[in-house]
Structure formats: C-alpha cells, structure tokens
Write a protein that holds these residues in place. Structure first.
Motif, mmCIF file in Angstrom:
data_model
loop_
_atom_site.group_PDB
_atom_site.id
_atom_site.type_symbol
_atom_site.label_atom_id
_atom_site.label_comp_id
_atom_site.label_asym_id
_atom_site.label_seq_id
_atom_site.Cartn_x
_atom_site.Cartn_y
_atom_site.Cartn_z
ATOM 1 N N ILE A 101 0.487 -1.598 -0.054
ATOM 2 C CA ILE A 101 -0.407 0.287 0.194
ATOM 3 C C ILE A 101 0.808 1.204 -0.063
ATOM 4 O O ILE A 101 0.038 2.799 -0.474
ATOM 5 C CB ILE A 101 -0.931 -0.195 1.293
ATOM 6 N N THR A 102 2.445 1.066 0.658
ATOM 7 C CA THR A 102 3.001 2.357 0.554
ATOM 8 C C THR A 102 4.037 2.173 -1.139
ATOM 9 O O THR A 102 5.145 3.251 -1.289
ATOM 10 C CB THR A 102 3.825 2.479 1.652
ATOM 11 N N ARG A 103 3.548 1.402 -1.873
ATOM 12 C CA ARG A 103 3.959 1.988 -3.401
ATOM 13 C C ARG A 103 3.581 1.300 -4.491
ATOM 14 O O ARG A 103 2.891 0.676 -4.788
ATOM 15 C CB ARG A 103 5.036 0.162 -3.412
ATOM 16 N N LYS A 104 2.961 2.657 -4.763
ATOM 17 C CA LYS A 104 1.692 3.167 -6.521
ATOM 18 C C LYS A 104 2.476 2.124 -6.798
ATOM 19 O O LYS A 104 1.580 1.708 -7.777
ATOM 20 C CB LYS A 104 1.609 4.078 -7.086
ATOM 21 N N ASP A 105 4.179 1.434 -7.555
ATOM 22 C CA ASP A 105 3.867 0.836 -8.541
ATOM 23 C C ASP A 105 3.852 -0.352 -8.829
ATOM 24 O O ASP A 105 3.488 -1.212 -9.193
ATOM 25 C CB ASP A 105 5.407 0.995 -9.175
ATOM 26 N N THR A 106 3.441 -1.188 -7.116
ATOM 27 C CA THR A 106 3.094 -2.718 -6.898
ATOM 28 C C THR A 106 1.655 -2.727 -7.548
ATOM 29 O O THR A 106 1.114 -3.701 -7.418
ATOM 30 C CB THR A 106 3.523 -2.615 -5.920
ATOM 31 N N PHE A 107 0.798 -1.762 -7.478
ATOM 32 C CA PHE A 107 -0.286 -1.676 -7.541
ATOM 33 C C PHE A 107 -0.951 -1.488 -8.810
ATOM 34 O O PHE A 107 -1.876 -2.401 -9.513
ATOM 35 C CB PHE A 107 -1.077 -0.265 -6.431
ATOM 36 N N LEU A 108 0.368 -0.462 -9.563
ATOM 37 C CA LEU A 108 -0.335 -0.584 -11.054
ATOM 38 C C LEU A 108 0.623 -1.859 -12.108
ATOM 39 O O LEU A 108 -0.470 -1.944 -13.053
ATOM 40 C CB LEU A 108 0.699 0.268 -11.897
ATOM 41 N N SER A 109 1.135 -2.012 -11.507
ATOM 42 C CA SER A 109 1.132 -4.282 -11.993
ATOM 43 C C SER A 109 0.236 -4.960 -11.940
ATOM 44 O O SER A 109 0.346 -5.618 -12.312
ATOM 45 C CB SER A 109 3.046 -3.606 -11.621
ATOM 46 N N LEU A 110 -0.355 -4.651 -11.361
ATOM 47 C CA LEU A 110 -1.115 -5.735 -10.848
ATOM 48 C C LEU A 110 -1.865 -6.443 -12.221
ATOM 49 O O LEU A 110 -2.291 -7.234 -11.914
ATOM 50 C CB LEU A 110 -2.748 -5.418 -9.358
ATOM 51 N N GLY A 111 -2.129 -5.459 -12.862
ATOM 52 C CA GLY A 111 -3.035 -5.741 -13.701
ATOM 53 C C GLY A 111 -2.229 -6.738 -14.757
ATOM 54 O O GLY A 111 -2.399 -8.084 -15.375
ATOM 55 N N LYS A 112 -0.947 -6.904 -15.175
ATOM 56 C CA LYS A 112 -0.237 -7.679 -15.155
ATOM 57 C C LYS A 112 -0.263 -8.527 -14.885
ATOM 58 O O LYS A 112 -0.567 -9.583 -15.408
ATOM 59 C CB LYS A 112 1.522 -7.162 -15.665
ATOM 60 N N TRP A 113 -0.199 -9.092 -13.685
ATOM 61 C CA TRP A 113 0.189 -9.907 -12.673
ATOM 62 C C TRP A 113 -1.576 -10.923 -13.070
ATOM 63 O O TRP A 113 -1.219 -12.286 -13.269
ATOM 64 C CB TRP A 113 0.098 -9.661 -10.910
ATOM 65 N N LEU A 114 -2.279 -10.108 -13.304
ATOM 66 C CA LEU A 114 -3.596 -10.934 -12.808
ATOM 67 C C LEU A 114 -3.684 -11.531 -14.151
ATOM 68 O O LEU A 114 -4.130 -12.677 -14.502
ATOM 69 C CB LEU A 114 -4.530 -9.928 -12.987
ATOM 70 N N ASN B 186 -1.002 -5.165 1.791
ATOM 71 C CA ASN B 186 -0.062 -5.160 2.810
ATOM 72 C C ASN B 186 0.935 -4.417 3.501
ATOM 73 O O ASN B 186 0.645 -3.211 2.492
ATOM 74 C CB ASN B 186 1.161 -6.554 2.643
ATOM 75 N N LYS B 187 1.319 -4.441 3.956
ATOM 76 C CA LYS B 187 1.712 -3.171 4.916
ATOM 77 C C LYS B 187 0.678 -2.127 5.210
ATOM 78 O O LYS B 187 0.994 -0.960 5.975
ATOM 79 C CB LYS B 187 2.812 -2.516 4.122
ATOM 80 N N VAL B 188 -0.047 -2.390 6.003
ATOM 81 C CA VAL B 188 -0.892 -1.662 6.619
ATOM 82 C C VAL B 188 -0.644 -1.047 8.159
ATOM 83 O O VAL B 188 -1.506 -0.163 8.269
ATOM 84 C CB VAL B 188 -2.725 -2.170 6.462
ATOM 85 N N ASP B 189 0.323 -1.709 8.398
ATOM 86 C CA ASP B 189 0.822 -0.530 9.579
ATOM 87 C C ASP B 189 1.377 -0.148 9.597
ATOM 88 O O ASP B 189 1.935 1.218 10.347
ATOM 89 C CB ASP B 189 2.166 -1.877 9.929
ATOM 90 N N LEU B 190 1.718 -0.096 8.366
ATOM 91 C CA LEU B 190 2.962 1.592 7.704
ATOM 92 C C LEU B 190 1.526 2.159 6.879
ATOM 93 O O LEU B 190 2.056 3.394 6.076
ATOM 94 C CB LEU B 190 3.703 1.441 6.742
ATOM 95 N N THR C 82 -5.765 4.346 -1.735
ATOM 96 C CA THR C 82 -6.292 3.755 -1.535
ATOM 97 C C THR C 82 -7.237 2.615 -1.134
ATOM 98 O O THR C 82 -7.239 2.166 -1.670
ATOM 99 C CB THR C 82 -7.398 4.891 -1.063
ATOM 100 N N ARG C 83 -7.854 2.704 0.367
ATOM 101 C CA ARG C 83 -8.730 1.085 0.106
ATOM 102 C C ARG C 83 -9.372 1.233 -1.363
ATOM 103 O O ARG C 83 -9.602 0.483 -1.689
ATOM 104 C CB ARG C 83 -8.760 1.276 1.862
ATOM 105 N N GLU C 84 -10.002 2.599 -0.905
ATOM 106 C CA GLU C 84 -11.669 2.433 -1.963
ATOM 107 C C GLU C 84 -10.992 2.241 -3.896
ATOM 108 O O GLU C 84 -11.495 1.779 -4.764
ATOM 109 C CB GLU C 84 -12.326 4.128 -2.059
ATOM 110 N N GLU C 85 -10.044 2.538 -3.359
ATOM 111 C CA GLU C 85 -9.133 2.022 -5.133
ATOM 112 C C GLU C 85 -9.109 0.769 -5.107
ATOM 113 O O GLU C 85 -8.993 0.288 -6.308
ATOM 114 C CB GLU C 85 -8.321 3.421 -6.034
ATOM 115 N N ALA C 86 -7.734 0.156 -4.172
ATOM 116 C CA ALA C 86 -7.949 -1.068 -4.050
ATOM 117 C C ALA C 86 -9.552 -2.177 -4.480
ATOM 118 O O ALA C 86 -9.380 -2.597 -4.751
ATOM 119 C CB ALA C 86 -7.379 -1.446 -3.429
#
Length: 205
Positions: free
Chosen positions: A88-101, A119-123, A130-134
């Motif tokens: 959740i602290t690295r936007k690039d890891t979210f943007l690559s989800l489409g590729k993984w999917l 992951n990493k909601v402790d940070l 955001t939770r909403e976009e995820a």
C-alpha cells in the motif's frame, strides 16, 4: 495426520511487497526484517480447519523479479488459489496488478480463486494506495479483497482461511472438478512432514 483436502496456493506480486513475510507469518508466526529476495520459488505448509474440514495448505511463494518469471509460471497451472499481493506504500506495485492478473488467468486454471492482498497496513501513515481504489480494482476484476500486515500478523491467517473457504465452496457447488490434475486440489490422503525450504530466510516486510 489425515486431511479432507489438500489445497495448493501461490503468492504472487512485485518484489518487496511482503510475499515471503506473509508466508512466514502464517506458517511460523514470525516476522523478519531481512531484505533478501526470493530466488525462484519457496515453499511452506500448514494444516488448518475450514468449515469443519481438515485442510492441508501447500503454499508456493514466487519471486517477483522478471528474470524468474519463466520459472514461476509453471506453478500457476497446479494452483487452486492465488494471493495477488501489493504494497500500500508503493503505487508501482498496485499499478502492476493488471499484468499479474493477466498472467494468472493465462497460466492458471479457470476456477482458480484469486484474492487481492493489500499488505503493510502497519505503515498506514505512508499509504499511497487508498482502500477505495484497491477495492474498486478487486470488484472490477471479481476478486476477493483483504488488507494485511505481515509484520503485526493483522489478517494474515484470515487471508489464507478466507481463500480456503472460497475454494471449498466451489468444490461443494460442483464448480471445481477435484479429479483433474490442474485443479490444485487433492482429496483425502496422509499429510507429509514438510519444511520451509528457505522461506525463513527471505523477507521484505
């Protein structure tokens, strides 16, 4: 110890999102700060109770680096479920989800259960996704969704159990044919002693 079902899981996502730590926290109730990278694939196992059934989970933690992608692709075909993980602290890891999917759907079986793991909601103070976009991504792609912290163990067990419940429900509904080789499921049998082959030495939150 006998079991009702054996489910095979894979954990996928970019390097450094905490895949190895999720595995270690679940199987061994431990967290490591070491930042070694997973080389190829690592393995862990655990017996759990789901809906009054004894389930033997075999979990394959895959490397996120592109250089190991040809090795890890083979693990999709024999998996009942995939934990699609981002940080959740690295936007690039979210943007690559489409590729993984896309890779999951191209290489996995059509009835594979996929859960999106934030992951990493402790940070949370460093959060950039955001939770909403995820949740929107999960909803648009018909995925389960959960937020976790491998460091604090928040929702870690729930991630694996909830995924297993979905797999079990598909079996009971007749959506999954457990007799096929690529279903990632085995009915009955005896559990074997398993070790974490390197999973205790490789972690990135």
């Amino acid at each position: 110890m006998s079991y009702n079902y054996l489910f095979k899981y894979i954990i996928i996502g970019d390097t450094g999102v905490g895949k190895s730590c999720l595995l270690l926290q679940f199987t061994d109730s431990r967290f490591r700060n070491d930042h070694d990278l997973t080389i190829g694939v690592e393995f862990g196992a655990k017996i759990v109770q789901i809906e009054n059934k004894t389930i033997h989970l075999q979990i394959w933690d895959t490397a996120g680096q592109e250089s190991f992608r040809s090795i890890t692709r083979g693990y999709y075909r024999g998996a009942a479920a995939a934990l699609l993980t981002f940080d959740i602290t690295r936007k690039d890891t979210f943007l690559s989800l489409g590729k993984w999917l896309e890779e999951t759907k191209n290489n996995g079986n059509p009835n594979m259960v996929i859960i999106l793991v934030a992951n990493k909601v402790d940070l949370d103070s460093q959060r950039v996704v955001t939770r909403e976009e995820a949740e929107r991504f999960a909803r648009d792609n018909k995925l389960l969704y959960i937020e976790t912290s491998a460091k604090t163990a928040f929702n870690v067990s729930e991630t694996f159990i909830r995924t297993g419940k979905e797999v079990l429900q598909k079996i009971l509904n007749g959506e999954i044919d457990t007799s096929t080789n690529n279903a990632g499921i085995k009915v009955g049998g005896e559990t074997q002693k398993t070790t974490l082959s390197g999973a205790t030495t490789c972690c990135s939150r």
